[in-house]
Scaffold this motif. Structure first.
Motif, mmCIF file in Angstrom:
data_model
loop_
_atom_site.group_PDB
_atom_site.id
_atom_site.type_symbol
_atom_site.label_atom_id
_atom_site.label_comp_id
_atom_site.label_asym_id
_atom_site.label_seq_id
_atom_site.Cartn_x
_atom_site.Cartn_y
_atom_site.Cartn_z
ATOM 1 N N MET A 40 17.970 -5.839 71.463
ATOM 2 C CA MET A 40 16.938 -4.800 71.486
ATOM 3 C C MET A 40 17.029 -3.938 70.219
ATOM 4 N N ARG A 41 18.231 -3.685 69.793
ATOM 5 C CA ARG A 41 18.451 -2.881 68.577
ATOM 6 C C ARG A 41 17.824 -3.571 67.367
ATOM 7 N N ARG A 42 18.044 -4.875 67.252
ATOM 8 C CA ARG A 42 17.464 -5.623 66.135
ATOM 9 C C ARG A 42 15.941 -5.688 66.251
ATOM 10 N N ALA A 43 15.416 -5.590 67.467
ATOM 11 C CA ALA A 43 13.964 -5.621 67.662
ATOM 12 C C ALA A 43 13.331 -4.284 67.306
ATOM 13 N N GLY A 44 14.148 -3.257 67.041
ATOM 14 C CA GLY A 44 13.611 -1.983 66.577
ATOM 15 C C GLY A 44 13.408 -0.931 67.632
ATOM 16 N N PHE A 45 14.137 -0.998 68.763
ATOM 17 C CA PHE A 45 13.926 -0.013 69.815
ATOM 18 C C PHE A 45 14.966 1.085 69.829
#
Length: 130
Positions: free
Chosen positions: A68-73
């Protein structure tokens, strides 16, 4: 989503042992019983530290969080967010959340796990006036 690595003062590549060590040190430092006169403030810090360790200290939860962090959240606030070399507005993140089938299924799973409804009909009615 909170930045759990920042809360624990750790880089993303930190080992499990480094995460555990940071957690223990911060938990002792910010325990409300050790911060007399500032118990409320310390209690909030202590909760954040425990929440961060509950995720980063569990291999499966950490992998999901990292995805999720890599997805920008992570660090969603006002204005554009910088992730993976690009800036994303809240509108872009919100739109992408409903057009990416993987993310939509993750939302469905998370909400169902909490006993809440989150399906296409709900999303359409709640967010798009359908």
């Amino acid at each position: 989503m909170k930045d759990y690595y920042s809360i624990l003062g750790m880089p993303e590549g930190a080992s499990e042992e480094e995460i555990k060590h940071a957690f223990r040190g911060l938990a002792m430092k910010y325990h409300p019983d050790r911060n007399l006169g500032n118990e409320e403030w310390a209690g909030e810090k202590f909760k954040d530290i425990n929440e961060a360790y509950a995720v980063l200290g569990d291999g499966g939860k950490r992998r999901e969080y990292d995805r999720m962090r890599r997805a920008g959240f992570v660090g969603a606030g006002y204005g554009p967010q910088y992730t993976a070399g690009r800036y994303y507005t809240q509108e872009q993140v919100f739109r992408d959340a409903f057009t990416n089938p993987y993310l939509f299924q993750e939302f469905v799973r998370m909400f169902q796990g909490a006993g809440l409804r989150f399906d296409e009909g709900f999303v359409d009615n709640m967010f798009f006036g359908g």
